[in-house]
Every structure is written in structure tokens, then in C-alpha cells.
Design an enzyme around this catalytic site. Sequence first.
Site, PDB file in Angstrom:
ATOM      1  N   CYS A  55       0.948  -1.347  -0.166  1.00  0.00           N
ATOM      2  CA  CYS A  55       0.105   0.062   0.132  1.00  0.00           C
ATOM      3  C   CYS A  55       0.832   1.225   0.080  1.00  0.00           C
ATOM      4  O   CYS A  55       0.678   2.277  -0.682  1.00  0.00           O
ATOM      5  CB  CYS A  55      -1.016  -0.043   1.138  1.00  0.00           C
ATOM      6  SG  CYS A  55      -1.972  -1.356   1.227  1.00  0.00           S
ATOM      7  N   ARG A 138      -7.797  -4.345  -2.974  1.00  0.00           N
ATOM      8  CA  ARG A 138      -7.343  -3.445  -3.760  1.00  0.00           C
ATOM      9  C   ARG A 138      -8.533  -3.334  -5.301  1.00  0.00           C
ATOM     10  O   ARG A 138      -8.295  -3.645  -6.194  1.00  0.00           O
ATOM     11  CB  ARG A 138      -5.983  -3.613  -4.499  1.00  0.00           C
ATOM     12  CG  ARG A 138      -4.972  -3.733  -3.392  1.00  0.00           C
ATOM     13  CD  ARG A 138      -3.735  -3.942  -3.933  1.00  0.00           C
ATOM     14  NE  ARG A 138      -2.818  -4.561  -2.881  1.00  0.00           N
ATOM     15  CZ  ARG A 138      -2.172  -3.931  -1.899  1.00  0.00           C
ATOM     16  NH1 ARG A 138      -2.328  -2.582  -1.862  1.00  0.00           N
ATOM     17  NH2 ARG A 138      -1.543  -4.399  -0.918  1.00  0.00           N
TER      18      ARG A 138
END
Length: 238
Positions: A55, A138
Site C-alpha cells: 500500500c 485493492r
Amino acid sequence: METKNLDNRNYMPRIGDIAPSFSALTTQGEINFPEDYKGKWKILFSHPADFTPVCTSEFMTFASMAEEFEALNTQLVGLSVDGIHSHIAWLRTIKEKIDWKGMKGMEVKFPLIVDISMKVASLYGMIQPGESETSAVRAVFFIDPQDKIRTIMYYPLALGRNFDEIKRVIIALQTADNFSVALPADWRPGEEVIVPPAGSCGVAKERMDGEDNTLHCYDWFFCTKKISKEEVESKLGK
Ligand code: BEZ
């Protein structure tokens, strides 16, 4: 805040749907999505958790491309199921400490949604229990200025997204709209675009017979034309 379907774990918005509305706290204050971004393209994306390496690499990459998305009239909005203090501490750490692939001092200026309750993540089908019950996958939602969802991507927890592809999708969607064309595999600005068949055999035959000399037809159903990179770029962000 829209409430329908919030408890339905199977609910997922689809391409062609109007983006579900919500209000949320973010690192840039309260937002009403998509209403606050009228007339803009929007990329709403989720990530599994703050203070995680994949991330972090994604946020640094998006932050490094912020001006490119601005030039495309595109607002970035991130989300994870973390709280405001975690978000702020993580973004500060990125800015002050992380030096990765030549990116350093990266400031994330786009809003990052606080979604501890998972309300927004559930509204957008970002919680996919087979992958994780407790964090968002995601996801990337590409939403046009009329608030219609135009493309959706989902990636698993362990795989960072391709940000060149995310930018290519925004450029391709804007090109498709501005020139009423479709884009072939791996299309990039300056390459030939596809002119959709007009729907009648007569027209298809005219196309094949070369009556329109701007077209290059590989067969009756597969005709392309050239649009220069400059022409495409002059329309982007409009
Ligand atoms: C990461 O961003 O590094 C990550 C997050 C959740 C699971 C696996 C990796």
C-alpha cells in the site's frame, strides 16, 4: 448517506451504474461523494491497510502522479478501513521517512477516506471475504463526470496495481467519449483507434470498398482510423 445494500456482502456496483453516494470523513475533511466532484472524472480506490508495504508503494506512486491526474481533470479518492489517526500518521511517515525508487518527501494531497465501519467499502463491493473479511481488496472505480461507473479493477492483497494502466484507462475512456471510438488492445495515444461498425451491411460494404479513405478496414467489422497524439491530447481533461 445511502443505506441500501449496506448489509449485503454480495452487493457490487457494476459498470454502467451510477456511483453510489456517501458522506465520509477523510484526511482532507468531510466529503460527499460523488457530489463534491461535479464535472470531474473520479478514481475511487481502496487499499487493505495503512502501514503496509505494498500500500505504501502504491500511495507513493499515486502521489508522484498527482499532477498528471489533475491535468486529466481526474480526482483521486482513497479508502481503507483504518481510522483518521492511523491515516494521518501513515501519510506523515511516508512524507518524512520513506525514500523508495527515487520517490521521497511524497505528500498525499488527495483525500483518504476513514472507513472503520466498512460502510463505504461494503457499498462498493470492496470487502471480498474469500480474500479478507477484515480489510478491503485493492479496488479501482473509474467514474465519469456524469457519475457513471465506467471501469472497475480488483486486485488481491498481495499484488500492487499498475499505475501506468490506471492512467491509460482514464486517457482511453476520455478518448472514447470525445471521438466516439473504441480502443484496441494495448492502445496508447497516437495509435490507430477503432471506428465501430454503423450496424448495417450496406455501410459495412461501403467501408470495405474504401469509400471513406480515412478508414483502414481489416474486414467489414474491423475498421480503424488514425487520431494523432496531439489531437487526443488536445481533448484530454475536457
Ligand atoms: C501490503 O500492502 O503490503 C499488504 C497489505 C495486506 C496484505 C498483504 C500485503
